[in-house]
Structure formats: structure tokens, C-alpha cells
Design a protein around this motif. Structure first.
Motif, PDB file in Angstrom:
ATOM      1  N   THR A 200       0.993  -1.096   0.311  1.00  0.00           N
ATOM      2  CA  THR A 200      -0.216   0.035  -0.345  1.00  0.00           C
ATOM      3  C   THR A 200       0.523   1.480  -0.277  1.00  0.00           C
ATOM      4  O   THR A 200       1.716   1.921   0.314  1.00  0.00           O
ATOM      5  CB  THR A 200      -0.982  -0.137   1.261  1.00  0.00           C
ATOM      6  OG1 THR A 200      -0.362   0.749   2.424  1.00  0.00           O
ATOM      7  CG2 THR A 200      -1.282  -1.098   1.186  1.00  0.00           C
TER       8      THR A 200
ATOM      9  N   GLU C 209     -13.475   9.339  -0.044  1.00  0.00           N
ATOM     10  CA  GLU C 209     -14.135   9.394   1.200  1.00  0.00           C
ATOM     11  C   GLU C 209     -15.764  10.759   1.022  1.00  0.00           C
ATOM     12  O   GLU C 209     -17.002  10.067   1.451  1.00  0.00           O
ATOM     13  CB  GLU C 209     -13.517  10.322   2.570  1.00  0.00           C
ATOM     14  CG  GLU C 209     -11.893   9.033   2.843  1.00  0.00           C
ATOM     15  CD  GLU C 209     -11.482   9.848   3.393  1.00  0.00           C
ATOM     16  OE1 GLU C 209     -11.590   9.441   4.549  1.00  0.00           O
ATOM     17  OE2 GLU C 209     -10.877  10.366   3.870  1.00  0.00           O
ATOM     18  N   GLU C 212     -18.564   9.026  -1.025  1.00  0.00           N
ATOM     19  CA  GLU C 212     -19.159   7.807  -0.134  1.00  0.00           C
ATOM     20  C   GLU C 212     -19.870   8.249   0.731  1.00  0.00           C
ATOM     21  O   GLU C 212     -21.048   7.938   1.137  1.00  0.00           O
ATOM     22  CB  GLU C 212     -18.260   7.242   0.533  1.00  0.00           C
ATOM     23  CG  GLU C 212     -17.213   6.143  -0.593  1.00  0.00           C
ATOM     24  CD  GLU C 212     -16.181   5.518   0.555  1.00  0.00           C
ATOM     25  OE1 GLU C 212     -15.110   4.542  -0.514  1.00  0.00           O
ATOM     26  OE2 GLU C 212     -15.724   5.997   1.518  1.00  0.00           O
TER      27      GLU C 212
ATOM     28  N   GLN D 230      -7.524   1.316  -5.687  1.00  0.00           N
ATOM     29  CA  GLN D 230      -8.613   0.836  -5.100  1.00  0.00           C
ATOM     30  C   GLN D 230      -8.221   1.541  -3.984  1.00  0.00           C
ATOM     31  O   GLN D 230      -6.822   1.811  -3.392  1.00  0.00           O
ATOM     32  CB  GLN D 230      -8.038  -0.318  -4.185  1.00  0.00           C
ATOM     33  CG  GLN D 230      -8.522  -0.934  -2.624  1.00  0.00           C
ATOM     34  CD  GLN D 230      -7.969  -1.992  -2.255  1.00  0.00           C
ATOM     35  OE1 GLN D 230      -7.538  -3.124  -2.657  1.00  0.00           O
ATOM     36  NE2 GLN D 230      -7.586  -2.123  -1.280  1.00  0.00           N
ATOM     37  N   LYS D 232      -8.835   3.297  -0.660  1.00  0.00           N
ATOM     38  CA  LYS D 232      -9.459   3.162   0.878  1.00  0.00           C
ATOM     39  C   LYS D 232      -8.586   3.622   2.296  1.00  0.00           C
ATOM     40  O   LYS D 232      -6.911   3.539   1.720  1.00  0.00           O
ATOM     41  CB  LYS D 232      -9.728   1.781   1.273  1.00  0.00           C
ATOM     42  CG  LYS D 232     -10.880   1.316   1.055  1.00  0.00           C
ATOM     43  CD  LYS D 232     -11.046  -0.610   0.994  1.00  0.00           C
ATOM     44  CE  LYS D 232     -11.415  -1.331   0.465  1.00  0.00           C
ATOM     45  NZ  LYS D 232     -11.869  -3.054   0.499  1.00  0.00           N
ATOM     46  N   LYS D 235      -5.300   2.337   3.499  1.00  0.00           N
ATOM     47  CA  LYS D 235      -4.872   0.490   2.632  1.00  0.00           C
ATOM     48  C   LYS D 235      -5.197   0.505   0.632  1.00  0.00           C
ATOM     49  O   LYS D 235      -5.785   0.684   0.335  1.00  0.00           O
ATOM     50  CB  LYS D 235      -5.996  -0.652   2.812  1.00  0.00           C
ATOM     51  CG  LYS D 235      -6.048  -1.182   4.132  1.00  0.00           C
ATOM     52  CD  LYS D 235      -6.685  -1.846   4.122  1.00  0.00           C
ATOM     53  CE  LYS D 235      -6.941  -2.248   5.688  1.00  0.00           C
ATOM     54  NZ  LYS D 235      -7.995  -3.205   6.199  1.00  0.00           N
ATOM     55  N   THR D 236      -5.420   1.465   0.652  1.00  0.00           N
ATOM     56  CA  THR D 236      -4.325   2.283  -1.064  1.00  0.00           C
ATOM     57  C   THR D 236      -3.837   1.488  -1.643  1.00  0.00           C
ATOM     58  O   THR D 236      -2.699   1.905  -1.825  1.00  0.00           O
ATOM     59  CB  THR D 236      -4.872   3.614  -1.028  1.00  0.00           C
ATOM     60  OG1 THR D 236      -6.005   4.582  -0.633  1.00  0.00           O
ATOM     61  CG2 THR D 236      -4.612   4.412  -2.275  1.00  0.00           C
TER      62      THR D 236
END
Lengths: 258, 258, 258, 258
Positions: A200, C209, C212, D230, D232, D235-236
Motif C-alpha cells: 500500500t 471519502e 461515499e 483501490q 481506502k 489501504k490505498t
């Protein structure tokens, strides 16, 4: 003078680039595939590279496994360090025959096997793994790859410290590499190299920040992509699918702090 | 016990990732850059990794050169085999300490240096170069990289034949690799590996065809791309430019002909 | 019946793929390049696509500019949205002839010109730009691209709110897109589309973000890379350099909040 | 004033980015998925963007289909022109509202639908397809995408000639584009644009050669790769897999022959 397959050797049974099997040659065993079975005993005393037919007539080749094969076959599907990444980690770390290397985490031993392969016979790998359940698997894989003698597996938490001093490289493939940066600084020879592999971007950012704060220079992060080609006269083209991401490689060199 | 810089050692003077200089430490010499000069004599007996200021106050770091540095600094701008490619060639070729390797062409010795570094001390590289004018440059670069003892440079045309037998790998970075495939087959140990690096798709197609006709299996071609990342909290992004192509790597394993 | 070049038309003078010039055809003017000058008056009443020689004998082609040319020539070196990205933004936004689109920031009007080109003649682009110094440049570029009639330029801060309602798409290429997400939700027709283009991963994370949290679904982020090929019989290969990164495209669809 | 879903409209039922279904809203029908069924009648008179639960409680969103959805859903697995490629083909071709375009082959009509969407209402697409079995599928897909009125489907072999004159672009996605180059030259307005999409490098080389011999300039070939991210917090990372190749896009402009 030509090398022969012996009992209990490992061979790589090759059917196609995507269908290869790493098997131990046991005289009484049959090895079963979706293309029929092979009597392994028939391979004993044959030359490596020989073609052999399965019970259904499919042709396999009995190849001598190379370090890349041991790496591939040491891995679980879930967390793969690809040969491409291992190749770059080895090159960027500067290690070679005679180097002393600290590594964490051991995992299934795939990266460990590669490091040991390149530092042998006079070098050594000290590999840290906190998760006890991996130790046996790693040992088995390192033994199969013929490099267990060049490795010390330590069931210890590397974020708590590194025992070794004056090592040539610290190489990390673990969840929290940034917690190891200051220990790596202590363990490394001056001017030696830190390499970390992280899936990541968040891990990578934290690691780079820690390196900047801990006396490292030449800090570089990159990713590596490989793309297969289908080479056929009149139909040449890249392959349809590729791995889009495995991880980011971060590299740095220790310097004297100001 | 800490390693010191000695007179006549090579050091890598580091200013930034894109500004590094491989220089020989001569006591009376000044090394001039666009950021002022450095008195090289001041480095003698210092630890590797030390910071040193130029005449204009720019801070350099005196690093111990690694194999990747020797590779980079051995090359002419015109035909570069990148460390990324060399790393993959080494990994896919399966070579390591003790391997015997045939290579062509030598060129400036960049790939040769890497191969020798990974096979030393008990292995050896036999490198063929038809262009006499490269031999001296290659020798100089291999000497500087401390691997000249593990290399035999042959001023011969490899398309006419390979002298060695039972070698562990044949590695080609030359204009007409397909003309070497049948010789490579003769020279290789059974089950051992052929790797070729070619900039154009046309060379690659011809080489793959020759491999298919000469008893090789597991023939695979791929390319490798690396992309740098700019890691800065709040401003993380890939770098703006990248190398889009260096060459295609083709890999194959010798098998017994049917 | 064939279209002729008229006075005050813009033509794209083409020398090579990397040497093109967007110039206004003024009867008394000379256009100077490193390959000599061209008397623009000679182009009047000629067919588009004609070849013309410069004062030093270099051959140029006088092409009719296309939307891609206007985009390229509207940009300053410092912040480029590439045609590849604009093409994907247009496709993913779902806009076409008749669509009403909100955009920010206008910048030099490159993306604005593309949006207006694809929604004309019955659609409209409402483009927000807080930096007054860009407005005149954008107007000039939009006029030159023949799309000024389909654009309303608003010297307003879009992070404070969007005036329009029931629009078909909100498209952002600005520093803080996440501050616009809730306004975009209000402005969009149900089920319509938000697209944002950001150079850094940090901007992208904040935007995702916000999406979402604000009733969007089908949120996807991707990047687009184009790589040129050198096509020459016997020497075909990818080009040596490529743009490694322009920005991440984030896309989402408005849904009714739960 | 808000747009409502009407009977016989198509909606895109969205479950996740990889699970979307293009369905016709018929009052008495149930639409079955692996997550239970949806009573389509319940959607009538609802707003686009509404959330709806399946019989097993899974939440779907009823989105208004966009041109990208029609493209995706018009394709057979076997030969896909990806939206990324279509977006670039449209942008590089220079077409927009009012353009007249020749295309071949029609196939299932995916690219045709996109071209028609961007040239409507005053432009037109003339699409050639030699394989009669595709014509009905293409018609159905073009009808569903609401663009059938802007398309003329011709069951003709375009390698034998192009009926149209003075067109704004010729766009090819077919096995032998090089056989169409001289016809394209005749059909195109001066200075207008040829674009071809081909999976293999061999097709691309032949096409570029034909363009060079037929009075085209600014000939460029490139490929386009998109890579999903992805996103997150913490956790990108890029996604694990990507499409490595769809095809090469070759682009050129007609000029007057010398």
C-alpha cells in the motif's frame, strides 16, 4: 559427466509455461495431473531436460529447478512477492556472494530463499518472523531450495530490535516497515542499503518519512510492472491480462547523521 | 573495524538521486561539479557514508559504490541495459555463485559486470565481443567494478560458434540473437537457460522462432517497466516521466530434442 | 464544394508529430519557425491539407484544426490535462450533444473547450473559475476553438455552491474537489455523474471519502497511460519515453440517499 | 420535473462496479440475479437513482444508462473494444455533433453506438459489415442505445470501396484495415482523419505502411492502458489485475498527395 536425475531430487515437471509442478523424485510414486500420471521412478538416472509421457500421452519435460522456480513454488496464493520484485530487491540492495543480510518477515521463505541463494556460500541471511506458524513452512521451503545452511531463522519481533551489526543490507517485506527503520540504521554498515516492499501507498509514505528522519539518503520509491508478449508470426501482441500491482519498492542508503 | 575510504578507492559522490558521480579517490585531486569542487584527499581514512561539503557549500555524501552503481556508470548513453532489465535477466537465467555463463556482446561491460558479480568467486563469465574498440572500455569498467578476475573477454564472433560446453546460461544482448540459438543449444547444460534482450519486436520474433526450432521449451517473452513515485505527505503521486521501453526479455530452457 | 482556407481561419501548420503550430491566417503576415518562415497569405483560398514550403524549403502541411489540437494548444506547460484524460472524462461523464455540464476550474479552458465541443449545439457548459487572471485566456481559447457560445464562464468559488440544478454532469479539475462533492450532489440530476481529475493520491482519497458520505455509488478511480509505438518495418518497438502520470480520474453516480 | 422511470425504459441495475445489469422495465417481469430477484414493475414512475431491494434483501440502484453502459453491454466477450479505446478513438478522430463518419466493421455495434451518440443529431454514421449475422445484433443494440436513427448499416465489404464522399473521419476496427486505406483517402475530406484499432502489431505495421504510401501525414500509433485504484484510507493501492492489452490505435491525417 552430464548431470543425471537422482532419487529424492526435486524436478520441475513442465507441461506449459502456466503448468509446472515441483516434485520430489521418489522411485515408487506416481505424480497425478489433469493430464494423466507420471511414474516418477522412470526419471531416475535420466538426464535433466528429458521429455516424458504421462499415462494419457501428454508430454512433460523434467527440468532442473532454478531459484525462480523455488521462489514461485514456496508461496501461498495470499501474499506473493513476485520474482520480478525479488530480482529488483536483490539488485537494489547491492547484495551478492558474501553479503550479510537481515530480512523480515520470513513468511513462507520465498524472498529468504532468493537472498540466501545470492549470498552463498560465504554470506548469510538472518531472517525474523514473529508468527511461529510460518517457521516450519519456511524451513521446509529453504531446505528444498538447498539454501537452509545459509539462513538463520529467528522467531523474534524485528520491531523490537535487530541483533546483528555491520550488515550489508536490511530487507523488509512486512506490515509495518517504518517501525524497523531506526533499528535498521543501527544494524547497517555505513553507506549500506535498506529496501522495503509494501503493497500500500500508506505503508510506503510512513516508511519514507521514517527514512528521512533517520539519516538515510538517496531514498527512492518505485513500482515494477512486467507484461508478457505473445510472440507468433503474424499475430504478435501483448498478452491480454497482467498483474497490475504487487507492491512498491522503497530503497535508501545509510549516511552518517549530521 | 568500520570500513574506511582508502586512496584509489572508488566512491559514489551523491548529491541527489539524479546527481551521483563515481570517482577515484586520489589524494591531490579536486572533483569539479556544477555545485563547486570537492577535495578528494579529504575523504581518505573517513568512513563510507560521510557527508562532505563542496567549495560552494553543497552537501555531498561519499557512498560505497554497489553493483548497481557500477552498472549505471559503465554505460554509454546510446545503448543502455537498465538495472531493472539486468536484475530480471539474472533472476530468470537462474545463475548464482558458482555458475558458468556465456554472454554476448560485451559492449561496455555493464551486463558483464553484473553477471560476474553474481557468479563470483567460483563461477565465471565468458563474454564475446566482435567489435574490438569495446574491449578496452569493458576491461576498464570490469576492473573498476572489481570483477575482472571472474571474466574472460573474447574478441570473437559468437554467431560463428561458442567454445564453452556445459554452461549454466547463455545470455545475449546483441543485434542478431537468433543466429546464436543453435550454438547456445550446444553450449548449454541440459535443462539450462537461454536469455536474450532485444529492443525491437522484430528481433524478438526471430529469436523465438529459432528457439522453437532448436529444442527449447518454456519460451516466454516479456517487458519490464518501472515507474518512480514521488512520496511526500499530502502530495504523493507517480513521477511525471518514465522510460517507456528498453527492450524485450526472451527466456527459454533447453530440453532434449525429440 | 471542397472547404477552402479563409482569411482569419486558424490552421494547424504541421511539420512533424511533435512540431505543429496553431496560427491565424492573416494575409500580410509571415509565420517564423526554426525551419524558416511561411507567408500565411499564400494559404488563403487553398484547400485544407495542402503542402506548403517554408522560406528554407521545409515542407509543412496546412491542416484544419480539430478539437484535440485546440485542447493541446490551449494549455500552459505547468498544468496539463492531456487529451487522453479529457477523452476518458468525457466518455465516463456520459455527456453528449444536449448535455448541461458544470465544470471547475476553468483554467485556460482546455477541458472546457472539449466539454463544449461535445455538448453543442443544444447543450451548455457552466464553468467556475475563482482566479480572475485566467478568465481572459480561457475566453480567447474558447473563442478560437469556436465553442464560446456554448459556455458560461463564472468568476465564482465553486466550493461555496453551484448555481445550476438538474445538470447532467459535474466535472472537476481543481485543487480541492472534495469540497465540491455535496454541492455537486445538489446540482446533479438523479443518477447523473460526477468526475474529478486530480494529480495526487491524497486529493483522490479525500474526494472518494466525500463521495461515499454523500450518496454516490459506483465510485471508481483509475489512471490512464498511453504509450507511443515506433512502427518501422524491421525496427518496430515502443517509444523510449512516456508520460508516467498526469492524474487520477475518479468517477461516481448520484443515487437517492437512504 | 424530475425524470421518472417509464415502462419499457432500460435501466442499469447496479449492485457493485462489477455487477451491473442493463434491463428493460416490463411491468410484469421479475429480474433474477444471484442475489435474488427484483420486481421490475416496482420501478415504474420512480425517480432514476432510486435504491431497490431484491427478494433476498440485497440493495440495487436503478441508474439511467449512459453511453458507456450501452457500449459495455453491447459486446460479446470475444472481441471487445473497451470504453477507454473508444474514448480515445472519438477524441483523436475529431468527430463531434454534426460529423459524418464511415466505420467498419459494425460487429455488435458497440463502437458504432458511441460514434452515433457523439455526432447526433445532425451527423451520421455509415457503418460497413460484411458478416450478415452481425447486422441484427447491431440493430438491436443501436436501438436500445437510442441512436439507430443516426446510423446507416451497410452489409457491404469496405475493402471493395467506400460509397460516401467528403466524410469527416474513417474509423476502422476490422481484421484488414490496410486494405481500406486507399478507399479512406478517397472518402475523406481534405485534412480529415483516419483511425484504426488493431489487436496485433502485424496489422498495425501493414496499416502504417499503407498510410505512408497513400498521402497521409501525422501518422501515430499508441496504446492505452487503464489501471484501477483501490482507494481506502490506510489501504490505498492499485488494483491487483488489469487488462494488459486490447489493441493499438493508429491515427493519421489526409493531406494532398505531392
Amino acid at each position: 559427466m552430464v548431470e543425471k536425475i537422482k532419487e529424492n531430487d526435486y524436478v520441475l515437471l513442465y507441461l506449459s509455461p502456466k503448468r509446472t509442478y515441483l516434485v520430489k523424485v521418489e522411485r515408487e510414486k506416481e505424480f497425478h495431473t489433469h493430464k494423466g500420471f507420471i511414474k516418477l521412478g522412470e526419471l531416475v538416472d535420466k538426464e535433466y531436460g528429458i521429455r516424458i509421457s504421462s499415462s494419457t500421452g501428454a508430454e512433460f519435460v523434467a527440468l532442473k529447478p532454478k531459484i525462480r522456480d523455488y521462489i514461485f513454488k514456496s508461496q501461498r496464493r495470499t501474499q506473493i512477492t513476485y520474482p520480478k520484485d525479488i530480482a529488483l530487491i536483490v539488485m537494489f540492495s547491492g547484495i551478492g556472494p558474501g553479503s550479510h543480510v537481515v530480512e523480515a518477515g520470513t513468511g513462507t521463505g520465498a524472498l529468504t530463499a532468493a537472498l540466501a541463494f545470492y549470498v552463498k556460500p560465504s554470506g548469510h541471511v538472518y531472517t525474523y518472523e514473529i508468527r511461529e506458524e510460518f517457521i516450519e513452512t519456511a524451513k521446509k521451503n529453504l531446505t528444498r531450495a538447498n539454501v537452509i545452511n545459509y539462513v538463520e531463522i529467528k522467531n523474534k519481533d524485528i520491531t523490537k530490535g535487530i541483533d546483528e551489526k555491520e550488515v550489508d543490507a536490511v530487507i523488509l517485506d512486512m506490515a509495518t516497515p517504518w517501525l524497523v527503520v531506526s533499528h535498521a540504521y543501527q544494524a547497517l554498515k555505513p553507506s549500506s542499503i535498506f529496501v522495503s516492499f509494501s503493497p500500500t501507498i500508506d505503508q510506503t509514505i510512513k516508511t519514507v518519512e521514517a527514512l528521512e528522519q533517520n539519516g538515510f539518503v538517496d531514498i527512492q520509491t518505485f513500482e515494477c510492472l512486467t507484461r508478457g508478449m505473445q510472440i507468433k508470426p503474424g499475430k504478435t501482441r501483448p498478452q491480454t491480462l497482467m498483474t497490475a500491482h504487487t507492491g512498491y519498492i522503497t530503497y535508501a542508503r545509510k549516511t552518517k547523521k549530521q
